[in-house]
Scaffold this motif. Sequence first.
Motif, short mmCIF file in Angstrom:
data_model
loop_
_atom_site.label_atom_id
_atom_site.label_comp_id
_atom_site.label_asym_id
_atom_site.label_seq_id
_atom_site.Cartn_x
_atom_site.Cartn_y
_atom_site.Cartn_z
N ALA A 190 73.86 41.36 16.57
CA ALA A 190 73.07 42.40 17.79
C ALA A 190 73.13 41.97 19.22
O ALA A 190 72.64 40.58 19.36
CB ALA A 190 71.82 42.75 17.26
N PRO A 191 73.39 42.48 20.12
CA PRO A 191 72.99 42.03 21.46
C PRO A 191 71.75 41.54 21.79
O PRO A 191 70.69 42.37 21.37
CB PRO A 191 73.60 43.26 22.46
CG PRO A 191 73.37 44.51 21.74
CD PRO A 191 73.43 44.01 20.20
N ARG A 192 71.39 40.27 22.35
CA ARG A 192 70.16 39.85 22.72
C ARG A 192 69.61 40.77 23.98
O ARG A 192 70.26 40.97 24.92
CB ARG A 192 70.37 38.28 23.14
CG ARG A 192 68.83 38.04 23.63
CD ARG A 192 69.27 36.34 24.08
NE ARG A 192 67.74 35.57 24.32
CZ ARG A 192 67.72 34.37 24.76
NH1 ARG A 192 68.92 33.60 24.83
NH2 ARG A 192 66.50 34.03 25.07
N ARG A 193 68.35 40.94 23.51
CA ARG A 193 67.71 42.05 24.59
C ARG A 193 67.04 41.03 25.74
O ARG A 193 66.55 39.92 25.34
CB ARG A 193 66.54 42.76 23.82
CG ARG A 193 67.05 43.89 23.02
CD ARG A 193 65.66 44.69 22.36
NE ARG A 193 64.93 43.74 21.46
CZ ARG A 193 63.69 44.24 21.17
NH1 ARG A 193 63.34 45.22 21.23
NH2 ARG A 193 63.03 43.15 20.42
N PHE A 194 67.16 41.65 26.80
CA PHE A 194 66.60 41.04 27.99
C PHE A 194 65.32 42.15 28.54
O PHE A 194 65.48 42.99 28.78
CB PHE A 194 67.50 40.50 28.92
CG PHE A 194 66.73 40.11 30.25
CD1 PHE A 194 66.41 38.71 30.52
CD2 PHE A 194 66.59 40.92 31.42
CE1 PHE A 194 65.80 38.45 31.51
CE2 PHE A 194 66.11 40.52 32.50
CZ PHE A 194 65.57 39.05 32.77
N ILE A 195 64.08 41.28 28.55
CA ILE A 195 63.10 42.06 29.03
C ILE A 195 62.43 41.43 30.26
O ILE A 195 62.13 40.13 30.33
CB ILE A 195 61.92 42.07 28.04
CG1 ILE A 195 62.30 42.82 26.69
CG2 ILE A 195 60.45 42.78 28.94
CD1 ILE A 195 61.09 42.91 25.58
N HIS A 196 62.52 42.15 31.55
CA HIS A 196 62.30 41.41 32.84
C HIS A 196 60.70 41.15 33.06
O HIS A 196 59.99 42.43 32.67
CB HIS A 196 62.73 42.50 33.95
CG HIS A 196 62.47 41.80 35.26
ND1 HIS A 196 62.93 40.54 35.88
CD2 HIS A 196 61.47 42.16 36.29
CE1 HIS A 196 62.20 40.26 37.00
NE2 HIS A 196 61.50 41.39 37.28
N ARG A 197 60.35 40.10 32.91
CA ARG A 197 58.78 39.85 33.17
C ARG A 197 58.61 39.31 34.79
O ARG A 197 59.24 38.11 34.87
CB ARG A 197 58.20 38.93 32.21
CG ARG A 197 58.28 39.52 30.74
CD ARG A 197 57.80 38.58 29.52
NE ARG A 197 57.39 39.17 28.24
CZ ARG A 197 58.31 39.45 27.50
NH1 ARG A 197 59.35 39.04 27.58
NH2 ARG A 197 57.87 40.17 26.33
N ASP A 198 57.78 40.08 35.22
CA ASP A 198 57.60 39.38 36.87
C ASP A 198 56.46 38.28 36.73
O ASP A 198 55.28 38.70 37.07
CB ASP A 198 57.20 40.60 37.51
CG ASP A 198 57.23 40.36 39.10
OD1 ASP A 198 57.81 39.15 39.56
OD2 ASP A 198 56.47 41.23 39.90
N ARG A 199 56.93 37.26 36.52
CA ARG A 199 56.05 35.91 36.51
C ARG A 199 55.40 35.73 37.74
O ARG A 199 54.28 35.31 37.99
CB ARG A 199 56.78 34.75 36.12
CG ARG A 199 57.34 35.01 34.29
CD ARG A 199 57.63 33.54 33.96
NE ARG A 199 58.91 32.69 34.65
CZ ARG A 199 60.08 33.17 34.01
NH1 ARG A 199 60.37 33.98 32.84
NH2 ARG A 199 61.18 32.77 34.69
N GLU A 200 56.31 35.64 38.75
CA GLU A 200 55.58 35.40 40.29
C GLU A 200 54.69 36.66 40.48
O GLU A 200 53.29 36.35 41.01
CB GLU A 200 56.51 35.06 41.25
CG GLU A 200 57.37 34.06 40.74
CD GLU A 200 58.57 33.66 42.07
OE1 GLU A 200 58.24 34.38 43.20
OE2 GLU A 200 59.42 32.73 41.85
N GLY A 201 54.97 37.84 40.46
CA GLY A 201 54.04 38.74 40.78
C GLY A 201 52.92 38.98 39.91
O GLY A 201 51.54 39.03 40.55
N ILE A 202 52.91 38.58 38.71
CA ILE A 202 51.85 38.49 37.84
C ILE A 202 50.86 37.34 38.01
O ILE A 202 49.71 37.57 38.22
CB ILE A 202 52.05 38.51 36.13
CG1 ILE A 202 52.93 39.80 35.81
CG2 ILE A 202 50.92 38.30 35.42
CD1 ILE A 202 51.93 40.99 36.02
N ALA A 203 51.30 36.12 38.66
CA ALA A 203 50.39 35.28 39.06
C ALA A 203 49.73 35.49 40.05
O ALA A 203 48.71 35.20 40.42
CB ALA A 203 51.61 34.02 39.40
#
Length: 338
Positions: A47-60
């Motif tokens: 199965a293709p690996r899913r990528f979920i974009h997480r805005d680490r800098e924005g959340i920080a």
Amino acid sequence: MPKKIMDGLTKDALDIASSNFNIAAFDLLDQIDKDEEEEVNQPIPRAPRRFIHRDREGIAMRLWNDYFSENPTFPGDYFRRRYRMSRPLFIRICQGIMNYSQEPIPDYFLYFHQKRDATGLLGFNVFQKCTSAIRQLAYGTAPDAFDEYLHMGQQTSYDCLNNFCKSVIHLYGSKYMRKPTPQDVARLISAHAELHGFPGMLGSLDCMYWAWKNCPYKYKGHYTRGGHGYPTIMLEAVASYDLWIWHAYFGPAGSNNDINVLNQSDLFNELLQDTAPPCNFSVSGCNFNKGYYLTDGIYPDWATLVKSFKSPPDRKSAKFKKYQESARKEIERAFGVL
């Protein structure tokens, strides 16, 4: 046509039909076996690996503006309610983790240093990681329960909790997770005498039932009481005026009460072995060298346990009952914090 001949023809037709059915069944089974062998020999598609974009800098940045900036969105009482501690205490813990410099530095301290990933993007900072760990401890939720706010995946949140607990134990275990020293005993006696008017008081002793949410199914019968209906573990604790819980003992399986747990705990081991820290105080001209604990009425009549009167016979006893129960609220406050 005679009946004997008709019966013979019918029998021959049935034999031919049965033979054809068996041949068809064997052919079908052979085809099924061939198909299964082909499926086994074929590579399993990945199965293709899913990528979920997480805005680490924005959340920080949002986390900083919400709780840690000069003019945060949420005031201090919101912080204390959601983190179960004050903002200065949380910052002091984060600084202690980041400033640890004794070589060799354990890996669980290095985990909180902000790094860049393979793409060059900054990872989570210490405030984000400690926030995830504290929220899991404060609310008892799953690791990814705050993924929408912190944008932190399940495994990352679990790693934050694991490394945070190890770091806190390493930093503060020797200071708080221990029994009182002679200096601590002198401080406790002096403080309790000044606050409550009880010289020689070491703390308040009591038990509580701790709900075991994730109790394995095979142990539920051992840890479930009829009064609760769900698995519980009995906790015996001693708390001082500053909510320092310096004694904690979890009772074994079975139907326990305060007395059963007291008989199995190690609270008085040092006292029985005559290795307990000295506790000297004077009451009405009489000198004593052993401290005592305030308890409720279920405990036995021991010299080291001071209980209140169930039905005070006079005003003097009623006054003592009032002061004793007021001072014993320390252990109830400690259980409330837990």
